[in-house]
Every structure is written in C-alpha cells, then in structure tokens.
Motif scaffolding. Sequence first.
Motif, PDB file in Angstrom:
ATOM      1  N   ARG A  15       2.059   2.144  -3.467  1.00 31.46           N
ATOM      2  CA  ARG A  15       1.093   2.071  -4.557  1.00 31.46           C
ATOM      3  C   ARG A  15       0.779   4.241  -4.208  1.00 31.46           C
ATOM      4  N   SER A  55      -4.225   5.182   0.206  1.00 39.70           N
ATOM      5  CA  SER A  55      -3.426   4.157   0.722  1.00 39.70           C
ATOM      6  C   SER A  55      -2.536   3.893   1.562  1.00 39.70           C
ATOM      7  N   LEU A  81       0.807  -1.022  -0.002  1.00 38.56           N
ATOM      8  CA  LEU A  81       0.240  -0.451   0.200  1.00 38.56           C
ATOM      9  C   LEU A  81       0.706   1.452  -0.493  1.00 38.56           C
TER      10      LEU A  81
END
Length: 1015
Positions: A165, A174, A162
Amino acid sequence: MAVAVGGKAVLAADGEDRVTCLHNLAAALVTRFHHSGSLPDLDRAIEARQLVANLSVDGSARADALADLTDSLFERFTQTHSSSDLSAGIQVSRAAIAAWPDKSHPGRFQANLGLGLYLSSEQSANPDDLDDAIVAMRLATGMAVDGSVSKALVLNWLGIALHRRYQRTGDPASLTEAVACGREAVSILQEPEHRPAFLSNLAGTLTDVFEVFGRLSDLEESIAQVREALNLASPGSADWASYQHTLGNALRRRYDRLVEIADLDESIVRSRAAVDALPSGHPSLASFESTLSARLRVRSERLGTPSDLDEAISIGRRAVGSIPLTHPGRAECLSTLFGALRARFEHAGSPADLDEAISVGRQAVDITPAGEAGLPRRLSNLATGLWIRFTRTGDDPDLEEALELGRQALQITPAGHPDRAGFLYAQGRMLRVRFDNRGLAQDAAAAIQSWREATRAQAAHTHSRVEAGVHWGRLAAAMGNWPEAVRGYAAAVDLVPLLAWRGAGRDSREHMLADWPTLACDAAASAIQAHQPQLGLRLLEQGRGVLWSDLLEIRADLAALHDVADDLATRLEACRAMLDNATLANGASPAIDQRVALAREWDGLVGQVRELTGFEDFLKPPRLDRLLLAAEAGPVVVVNVSQWRCDALIVRADRVEVTELPGLTAEAANDRTLAYLDGLHEVEDAIRLAHETRWRVEDAMHPLEAITAYTAAKQRLQDAMDRCEEMLLDVTGWLWDQIAAPVLDALGITGPPEPGEPWPRLWWCPTGLLSLLPLHAAGHHTPQGLRRHESVLDRVVPSYTPTLRALLEARSNSSLATDTTARLLVVALTATPGQLPLPDVARESQLLTRLFGDSRTVLDGPAATWATVREQLPRHGWVHFSCHGDQDLTDPSRGGILLHDRLLTIAEISEGQYHGDFAFLSACKTATGGVALPDEAITLAAALHYTGYQHVIGTLWSVLDATAATVAEAVYTDLTSVGIFEPRRAAPALHSAIQRLRDAGKPLSQWTPFTHTGP
C-alpha cells in the motif's frame, strides 16, 4: 504409503468416518505434494477437501473444512496462477467465516481472507481489495496467540500488504507499520522453514524506508537481513529468486548513494540470478526482467558500455511484451524501457530512440491510476523526454507540455519526499531553457526557487541537491546577481562533504567529486564579486582537497580527548584502525558493508565527542581566524581560476587581500595547460622511442635499418625537446605576466633581498588546471628578464601547499622524527623491470651513504619491493626515492612509485600514517596531479605530505636522472652543512639548487620540474 492407505480407507468408510478419512487423505496428498511438487496430488487434495466441506454438517466442522479448502486453492494458485482458483479461494474463505457458529471464529479464517484479497489486489491493482486485505489481516493478528507461529505468519503477510500500500499510495504510516510487523514476525519465528521469507520481506520494506528517510542504517540492515535469508534458502527456488531480487534492489539503492561500482555489479548479478531462476510465464518474471534492464542501463551510463545499454533495451522490450495489459506492474516496465531508450538516444543520438522513449513514457503515464505513488516519477520522466526533444528540435509545444507535466509531478509529491528534489531540479532546468529562449525574468526566478528548494531536501540524494545548488549559482551569476549566486554555490559547497562521505570507497568518492571540478572556484569567484573575499577563501578550503581533509580528520591526534574521555578516545582509535583496513579496497559488496558500518560508527562517536564541553568543534574544519595562521611565516597566495573572474587571494596572518588578475581567464589557463601537457607527452614519447630503437641496434639482425631508425628517433627527440623548451619559455613567461608579477607587485616584492637579508617566503596554492603548471618557475628566463629579476626565483623562495589547512597542520607538527625514526630510508632502483635504466641512481646512493652513514636503511634492486617499502616507511622520519615514478592524468590515484615488483600507488600511500620530517622524491612526475580532479591535489607528494611528511620535494614531470642526482646532491649537502640533518631548511635549499642550475644555463626542462611542498 499414507496416500494409498488413505484412499482405501475412504472407499471402505461411510458417514462421519468417511468425512474423517477424506480429511486424512487430503492431508496426506498435500504432504506428498510438498515433497514431490506433483500438481495432481494437490488437485486430488482439493477434490477431497471439497467433499469434506460438502459432507460436513456441524457449523464449526464445516468452517474448518472450508478453511482447509481455501489453503489448498491458494496454494494451487501460487503454482498455476489460475484466477479461478484465487476467486474460488476468496469465496470459500468468506463462506468459512459465515459458517462459524458465532463471531469468535479462529483468526486463521480472517488470515485466509486477507491473503486472498491481497493476492487479488496484485492481479488487478484494486485498492479496495488491498485495503480489505489489510483490515482482515489486522483482525487475524488480534485473534492470534502472542508468540505463536500463526501470529508470526499473519504479521508477515500484514507487513507485505502494508508495504504494497505504501508503494502504491506513498502513505508513510503504512510503511512504518509494515516495518513494525516485519520486525515482530522475524523476532517470533526462528525455525528455518519460514524465516528466510520473513527476513527478505523485512529487507524489502527497509530498503523503501531508506528511500524515504535517507538513513543508511536502514539500508545496511536490509542488506544484512536478505543476505541471511539467502544463506538459509535453497538455491533455485522461486523464493530464492525473490531473495536475489530483494538483495539486488538494496544494493542498487546503496549504489545510488555511494556510487560503488561493486554494488552495481553485484546487483546485476543478483538480478540475473533472479530472472534465470523463474520459469517462463511466472507472474514475477516481467518485473524482474524490467529491474535487470534498469540496472544495466545505469551501468552503461557509468561505464559508457553500449552493450549494457543494448541489452537493457532488449530485456526491457521483452518485459513489456510479456506482462499482461492489466497487470499493475506494466506501467513500471514501460517506465524502465523509457529510461533505457532515452539513455541510448543521449549516447548515440538516434531520434527514433527518443521518439519511442516518449511514446512508451506516455503509455506509462496513461495507465497509472491517479494517486499511485509511481505517477509523479512517470510524469517527470515524460517531461524530461519532451524537454530533451525540445533542446534538439526547438519545438515549443514539447517544452510547454514538459513544464506542465513537471508541475503536475510536483503538485502530487509532498514536501519531504525524497523524489521531490529531483523533480525540482528538472523543473528548474526546463525553466532555465525557456528563460534563455524568451528572456522572461519570472522563468529565471522560478528556476532559482526550484533549485533553492531542492538543495534543502534533506531526504533526497546528495548528488541531486549539489546539482541544484550549482545550477542555482550559475544562473544567478549569469544574470549578475552575485549575492544570489553566492547563496546557490555555497549551498552546493556545504553539501560536498556529504557527497564524498568516508563510507564510500576512494574510487567512488573521486567519481562523485569529478562531476563538479570547478564548483569551489566558481563559488569563490562569486563571493569575491559580491565583495566577500573571506567567504570566498572559506568556500575554496571547504570545496577543495576534500579527500585529504577527511584524511586529516580521521588521523587527528586524540591526546586531549584521552585526558577527558579515555574510553571514547580508545573507541575512536579502534574504529579508525578498522576503517583504515576497510578502506583499502573498493572491493566486493560485503567489504562495502563493513566499511559503511564502520563509517557510521565513526560518525556516531564523533557526535558523542562534540557533546563534551570544550570539544564542540572536534574534527570540524578550522575556522577562518585559525586558517590565517598558516600565513605566519609568509603570505599564501591562492590563485583562483573561474569562468566568472580570476584573482589572487593573498592570505596574511591577519587578513585576506584580493589582487584581480584581468589577464588570466579560465579558457586561457585551460589552453596553456593542454599545450604544456602535450609538449611534455611528446618528449616522453620521443624518449621512449629513442631507447627502443637503441636497443634494436644492439640486437639487430639488420643493423643498417636499425641504425637508420635510431638516428631518426634521436632527431625526433631533439625536435621534441626544442619545442618543449619553447613551450616552457612561453608558459613560464605567461605565468609571470598574468599571475606572479601582479602578485609580487601587490606584495611589494620587486627584486631580490638586499645582501645579508633573508629571502622572503611565499606559498603558492593554485586552483583548477593551474595546479599542473610550474608557477614556482614563472618568469622571463632570458638575459633581459634575468637582469630585471623578472622571475619568482629571483624574488622569493617559493613553495606549494594544496590547501591552507594542509600548511597549518604541517606547521603544527614540527620535529616529528623521533630518536627511533630519525633515519633515512633510501629506495634506489638503477634498473626496474620494464623501465629505462637510471645509472645516476648509484651516484645518489653514494652521496646519501657518505652523509648519513649508519643512520640510513637502503632498499635497492630486488629488495625494493612493494611490501618492504610499505613496511619500512612508518619506521623512518626521512625518505628518499631514487626510481621511476608515474602519473595517470585521468585517474591520478593510480599514479605512484615504480618499485621492483609493482607500483606503489598514491591511493596506497594515503592509507598510511607517518611521522616524518622530509621526503625527497627523485622520481618522475611525483608532484603532478590529474586533469579530472585537479583541486584534489592527488599527487604522490601530496599523499606523503598529508600522511605525515612535513617537507616533500617532488617533480612535475620526467627528469634526467643525472639532473635529479645533481639537485639531490646540492639539497642534501646544504641540509647537512652544520653537521646535522635540518629538513626545515628544505625550501631554501631547493631554491638555491635550482637557481644555480638556471644560472648555469641549463634548459628549463631540467630545473623547472622540482617543487617543494610544506612549511
């Protein structure tokens, strides 16, 4: 042993027993690999697990075997970085999921698939792989048992994915989820095998959280987490290198906020350690090298060290040369090299560096996918490079492309993003350049709008916001739009307290303030031009003496708070005491950790106090109506020097009046100050040479040569003193004509008071470089001028105050000396190691012995040490220094008093808190500030004044010790004339003493240096 036994068992077994033996052999090989690091063991384990998978018939057994094989393939990938192992591992993990008899397969299978897809996304930057990895890891998290090690492991990897991202897309959701995953993983797992990695991963995520939201608490937590990880880790491993890299990143971010050089130095040390720990060919090596390059470039810009910059370019080129063309980190390596090349062009001016910088910057933009979080910054970097080249060559296409790239960067950067302010600032500067070249009003309007938005970006670095406000104000002022100029400058001034936050060390705060030495003065001039003099005064108070104002706040009396909220007041006092100790050093990063935490605690406690009824303005700067009370005993004249206009703001108890000073300009003030300083330095150099050559005469083996040199040195000294006197006559006459005479005329003070009438008081509060000049001695000191009373001394008793607030605070703290502190501390050094002798110091000591008797403490000779003086100062309400003083004009905090063993600096004095009435600094340059931060009034006199001494007598430059003794004798005799010591009459006593010296025909250089600061 286990491997050998397992191998024999495999050979002897068949059927299902053979599968079991192969499984056990593979486990033994993996265990031995973990201990020895021998890759052949891992290779054999993979072969064995492949056989187990091929021989397993049962669906769940085959799935488990495939999952084991996946583990080993991924483990070999981390060692060899073979893409075939990664691809095979992903394929096998999918097969494991498919082989399970129903959909309720163990979460381990999804975790393996998620890990493989994440690792694949790191190789190719494929967003689909990263998204699929996150989906698989979320499924695995849901399947894992709460509180289990397996759940902690999956949460850790989910947090990593995450976070990646977010780094690629800028998606704040995220990032928020990554922090939650990291925190939960750390809370579950306490065992030392995995905890360091978990802590480091969470730390890296929190560093980016700080970048987004600007909360120092996130950054401090990040630094604490990764320091713990390093304490738990084994030095030299790849993981240890990663932790070093993570800590270096966090420290660099804190350097960006607090500008603590110790943070930057440690970040470089950590980055080097990370690079050195990785073997050649490691996939992280190029990005780690690029990071080191960036930090070296920043240090070269801060310290002006070309060697750092050359190394940054060398390492940056190495990183770009070694990273694969398709690697997702290549664009960042190119961007870092761009920054180093651009910096070297700005330092050395080689067009080849700038052209290469633009070339690599363009490559970085070209290979960055649309939608990646790093694209806006790379677009802005390239725009900056093109803009710089335009300013050198005037090539219009460069400027137009730069503006277009800047617009693109802004279009894809959402409002509230911390980088947006920097992009807006850069776009504004490019628009300003085009406005200057073409005169299009829309460009000026667009530039101002860009800077206006940048100042309001709360998540951005304060430095960028202040810079934007300054440029906003300058452009509006240049266009004659004074109301708009006031808005721009005021926005910048309002941010200055954040810029010089007490969590930073003194050196760092001075460094940040030094970038805008004229900000407050230009803001005030714009307000005056816009017919808002009271606002101008407020801006001067807010933007000048920032460090001292902070000191007044933190040393405030908490008695009233104790009456209402005793516990809160006690906590503030405890925090203040620890802050005092933590602020002593600008030292190493761990000390900065402590100081930042304490400063945050202080801010939080102050916020709680302001929620109490009646304490809403607790420790806030005084309002204007209260500041005006500083002029109750006489006018305070704030002389504002700006590029836009120069004025005297005459502050009275009920109003602020403006007296324009048309003959005064910022350029003239600068020229006179430089001539003044040059003249004084010439005399000091000549004095030093004369004494050195005199000593050589006494010790000479060739007396004739020594005598000749001494004679020449004496003549040089006489010539320098003659020129200095001429300079002082010129400077004091100019100060009279352009400043003092117009002010006194406006006040209606045209001569001395009538016989029997008291002398009027006046406080000077000069700004900028004017604060270095002897405004109190302004006048035409010639027979004709004296007859006309054309001097400040002939019309008022002059004093100085650094700010209105300082004078107000001094007035409110009357009679601070108590029964226990009503003693005089005498620091007397007739001889100081390495300095010229001061024979008349003994004369001052004898005088003070006669006047004060037993009410004094004498520290002379070797007894006058740094530690003893610091220990005794708080115990005495009065202090007299008879010794050498010094000042560093470029770094004034390092000036101070020369004691027997070392220098007692201004910075060290400012760490104390005293309750005194009077300080006499019969030493050199104790009232001299610095040229870098003149509006911070960083002098020894100001330090003693702000830390508790109401009245301070100091000197602007070196004085003869005989003259100092004469002035001291006159002042102390006057102050003790009624049988008790009366410090409140310090200003009139000094005025009378120097007036007598002047009237006796003494040279200006002997009486002009003495100043009084206080009420």
